[in-house]
Motif scaffolding. Structure first.
Motif, PDB file in Angstrom:
ATOM      1  N   TYR A  31     -65.591 -57.517 -80.374  1.00 32.74           N
ATOM      2  CA  TYR A  31     -64.684 -57.352 -79.246  1.00 32.74           C
ATOM      3  C   TYR A  31     -64.962 -56.074 -78.465  1.00 32.74           C
ATOM      4  N   GLY A  32     -66.071 -55.402 -78.770  1.00 32.16           N
ATOM      5  CA  GLY A  32     -66.440 -54.216 -78.027  1.00 32.16           C
ATOM      6  C   GLY A  32     -65.666 -52.976 -78.423  1.00 32.16           C
ATOM      7  N   MET A  33     -65.087 -52.967 -79.617  1.00 30.59           N
ATOM      8  CA  MET A  33     -64.297 -51.825 -80.047  1.00 30.59           C
ATOM      9  C   MET A  33     -64.791 -51.312 -81.390  1.00 30.59           C
ATOM     10  N   GLY A  34     -64.949 -49.989 -81.483  1.00 29.93           N
ATOM     11  CA  GLY A  34     -65.173 -49.367 -82.765  1.00 29.93           C
ATOM     12  C   GLY A  34     -63.829 -49.102 -83.425  1.00 29.93           C
ATOM     13  N   PRO A  35     -63.836 -48.634 -84.677  1.00 27.10           N
ATOM     14  CA  PRO A  35     -62.577 -48.352 -85.368  1.00 27.10           C
ATOM     15  C   PRO A  35     -61.649 -47.415 -84.611  1.00 27.10           C
ATOM     16  N   ASP A  36     -62.191 -46.364 -84.011  1.00 28.87           N
ATOM     17  CA  ASP A  36     -61.335 -45.443 -83.266  1.00 28.87           C
ATOM     18  C   ASP A  36     -60.702 -46.131 -82.058  1.00 28.87           C
ATOM     19  N   SER A  37     -61.481 -46.932 -81.368  1.00 27.42           N
ATOM     20  CA  SER A  37     -60.953 -47.668 -80.217  1.00 27.42           C
ATOM     21  C   SER A  37     -59.886 -48.662 -80.658  1.00 27.42           C
ATOM     22  N   TYR A  38     -60.087 -49.244 -81.842  1.00 30.55           N
ATOM     23  CA  TYR A  38     -59.111 -50.206 -82.350  1.00 30.55           C
ATOM     24  C   TYR A  38     -57.778 -49.524 -82.632  1.00 30.55           C
ATOM     25  N   LEU A  39     -57.838 -48.382 -83.264  1.00 32.17           N
ATOM     26  CA  LEU A  39     -56.607 -47.649 -83.550  1.00 32.17           C
ATOM     27  C   LEU A  39     -55.907 -47.252 -82.255  1.00 32.17           C
TER      28      LEU A  39
ATOM     29  N   ALA B 208     -51.652 -55.821 -86.584  1.00 32.15           N
ATOM     30  CA  ALA B 208     -53.079 -55.525 -86.643  1.00 32.15           C
ATOM     31  C   ALA B 208     -53.756 -56.507 -87.596  1.00 32.15           C
ATOM     32  N   SER B 209     -55.085 -56.620 -87.478  1.00 28.28           N
ATOM     33  CA  SER B 209     -55.820 -57.589 -88.284  1.00 28.28           C
ATOM     34  C   SER B 209     -57.086 -56.960 -88.845  1.00 28.28           C
TER      35      SER B 209
ATOM     36  N   GLY C 220     -63.591 -50.167 -97.910  1.00 28.20           N
ATOM     37  CA  GLY C 220     -63.167 -49.697 -96.595  1.00 28.20           C
ATOM     38  C   GLY C 220     -61.794 -50.133 -96.145  1.00 28.20           C
ATOM     39  N   TRP C 221     -61.209 -51.121 -96.808  1.00 22.60           N
ATOM     40  CA  TRP C 221     -59.974 -51.701 -96.307  1.00 22.60           C
ATOM     41  C   TRP C 221     -58.780 -50.782 -96.472  1.00 22.60           C
ATOM     42  N   THR C 222     -58.653 -50.167 -97.646  1.00 22.82           N
ATOM     43  CA  THR C 222     -57.428 -49.417 -97.919  1.00 22.82           C
ATOM     44  C   THR C 222     -57.294 -48.197 -97.003  1.00 22.82           C
ATOM     45  N   ASP C 223     -58.392 -47.472 -96.823  1.00 25.85           N
ATOM     46  CA  ASP C 223     -58.329 -46.284 -95.960  1.00 25.85           C
ATOM     47  C   ASP C 223     -57.990 -46.668 -94.528  1.00 25.85           C
ATOM     48  N   PHE C 224     -58.619 -47.731 -94.041  1.00 28.27           N
ATOM     49  CA  PHE C 224     -58.370 -48.111 -92.650  1.00 28.27           C
ATOM     50  C   PHE C 224     -56.983 -48.726 -92.490  1.00 28.27           C
ATOM     51  N   ALA C 225     -56.508 -49.410 -93.513  1.00 26.71           N
ATOM     52  CA  ALA C 225     -55.146 -49.944 -93.468  1.00 26.71           C
ATOM     53  C   ALA C 225     -54.143 -48.805 -93.296  1.00 26.71           C
ATOM     54  N   ARG C 226     -54.388 -47.700 -93.975  1.00 24.55           N
ATOM     55  CA  ARG C 226     -53.504 -46.540 -93.850  1.00 24.55           C
ATOM     56  C   ARG C 226     -53.537 -45.987 -92.417  1.00 24.55           C
ATOM     57  N   LEU C 227     -54.715 -45.953 -91.820  1.00 24.99           N
ATOM     58  CA  LEU C 227     -54.836 -45.473 -90.443  1.00 24.99           C
ATOM     59  C   LEU C 227     -54.124 -46.412 -89.464  1.00 24.99           C
ATOM     60  N   ILE C 228     -54.213 -47.714 -89.729  1.00 23.48           N
ATOM     61  CA  ILE C 228     -53.511 -48.690 -88.898  1.00 23.48           C
ATOM     62  C   ILE C 228     -52.006 -48.473 -88.980  1.00 23.48           C
ATOM     63  N   GLU C 229     -51.519 -48.213 -90.170  1.00 26.36           N
ATOM     64  CA  GLU C 229     -50.091 -47.942 -90.330  1.00 26.36           C
ATOM     65  C   GLU C 229     -49.686 -46.691 -89.559  1.00 26.36           C
ATOM     66  N   GLN C 230     -50.502 -45.653 -89.644  1.00 26.59           N
ATOM     67  CA  GLN C 230     -50.208 -44.411 -88.932  1.00 26.59           C
ATOM     68  C   GLN C 230     -50.260 -44.601 -87.418  1.00 26.59           C
ATOM     69  N   ALA C 231     -51.083 -45.557 -86.968  1.00 28.42           N
ATOM     70  CA  ALA C 231     -51.178 -45.832 -85.531  1.00 28.42           C
ATOM     71  C   ALA C 231     -49.951 -46.560 -85.000  1.00 28.42           C
ATOM     72  N   GLY C 232     -49.120 -47.109 -85.908  1.00 28.31           N
ATOM     73  CA  GLY C 232     -47.853 -47.704 -85.470  1.00 28.31           C
ATOM     74  C   GLY C 232     -47.771 -49.210 -85.498  1.00 28.31           C
ATOM     75  N   ALA C 233     -48.723 -49.889 -86.150  1.00 27.29           N
ATOM     76  CA  ALA C 233     -48.657 -51.353 -86.222  1.00 27.29           C
ATOM     77  C   ALA C 233     -47.374 -51.798 -86.904  1.00 27.29           C
ATOM     78  N   SER C 234     -46.846 -52.932 -86.463  1.00 25.40           N
ATOM     79  CA  SER C 234     -45.620 -53.479 -87.056  1.00 25.40           C
ATOM     80  C   SER C 234     -45.892 -54.158 -88.384  1.00 25.40           C
TER      81      SER C 234
END
Length: 333
Positions: free
Chosen positions: A84-92, A108-109, A117-131
């Motif tokens: 989708y043209g997004m890196g992890p930072d862009s996704y967050l 988020a998905s 890699g899933w657990t660390d990024f899941a934590r970042l997604i939570e911090q970014a405000g996903a419902s």
């Protein structure tokens, strides 16, 4: 007329969810979906391979330059694009902007097949405000030595690890190709899954006979593909504490109604929106309201699961007995 529903512990104004697709990577489309009455929005997936590639690149750069300039570590960031043209930072950043732009839940998905890699990024997604967070388990078992038990054990470990890392409600998007879907679903619920999305479609290749090569064209789902997820939603409805989301084949309001009657808490669609545009969401929401009004159904609770296994007068319609009956009454043309 009450269209509200509970999905993953989130109160949605209606059961219609825009599932993960390229449409949901644009903030203007996300706003238009809310204007069209969507109940919730699933952002496009960030892929496990993308997370791992970024981590590897950062590690290589740090190893190469850390001795010459310790401060250089702060400048390294992954810039490998996902589909989708997004890196992890862009996704967050998309998660943050989407949550700020709309009032409906933003889910988020994560898409992958192993724990890395899933657990660390899941934590970042939570911090970014996903419902909430949707785990999209996509794996084609090409290794003939890999058993179904091994695959299901790995999926269970991923779910347990992610659910133990974040406080977000977690839904698991399953493939239908499992040894015992109901049993495995309950295993995932026991590991912390708050919801199940039925089902993820495998993208099968075709063969181009003229050029003698495999093709990988993406075909949008069709209404006839609804029957398999509808069967399992009907079997699970009222028998699991997990929220049930229907996915695949929704093209019109009839599909939405069928899934709800089978027992779905929420109904997801991508194909209909890709075919008709994000504004088509209002057609689905209005169509559901009209269908209920014409039958004097006051709320979704009154209709949800009316055709489920648990509430069926003849549960054999979901079993081998019906299979035998159908074959016995089939008349060849």
């Amino acid at each position: 007329m009450a269209l509200t529903t509970n999905y993953l512990g989130l109160k949605l104004k209606n059961p219609l969810i825009a599932s993960a697709s390229s449409l949901n990577s644009r903030l203007d489309n996300i706003r238009r979906l809310e204007d069209a009455g969507v109940g919730a929005i699933v952002l496009p997936s960030v892929f496990q391979e993308q997370i791992e590639a970024e981590a590897d690149e950062v590690s290589c750069r740090v190893d190469a330059y850390a001795e010459s300039s310790p401060e250089a570590q702060s400048y390294f960031s992954g810039a490998i694009a996902n589909p989708y043209g997004m890196g992890p930072d862009s996704y967050l950043n998309l998660v943050r902007r989407a949550r700020a732009a709309v009032g409906v839940p933003v889910i988020a998905s994560l898409n992958g097949s192993s724990r890395a890699g899933w657990t660390d990024f899941a934590r970042l997604i939570e911090q970014a405000g996903a419902s909430a967070l949707e785990l999209n388990m996509y794996h084609v078992p090409t290794d003939l030595l890999e058993s179904g038990q091994v695959i299901e054990a790995r999926y269970s470990e991923i779910v347990e690890a992610v659910c133990g890392t974040v406080a977000l409600p977690v839904a698991v998007k399953l493939t239908p190709y499992l040894s015992s879907i109901g049993h495995f679903a309950e295993q995932l619920v026991g590991r912390g899954a708050a919801g199940l999305v039925l089902f993820n479609r495998l993208l099968e290749p075709d063969i181009d006979l003229l050029r003698m090569k495999l093709t990988d064209r993406l075909d949008l789902s069709e209404p006839e593909e609804m029957r398999l997820p509808m069967l399992w939603i009907a079997i699970l409805s009222g028998r699991t504490k997990a929220s049930l989301a229907a996915s695949t084949g929704v093209s019109d309001v009839d599909g939405v109604v069928k899934y709800l009657l089978a027992g779905a808490d929420a109904v997801m669609t991508t194909s209909a929106l890709l075919r008709h545009g994000v504004g088509y969401m209002s057609t689905l929401v209005d169509g559901l309201r009209t269908w209920m009004e014409e039958r004097e159904i006051a709320s979704l609770d009154d209709m949800r699961g009316m055709m489920s296994w648990l509430r069926s007068r003849d549960q054999s319609v979901y079993s081998r007995a019906n299979y035998i009956r159908i074959l016995g009454h089939y008349a060849a043309p």
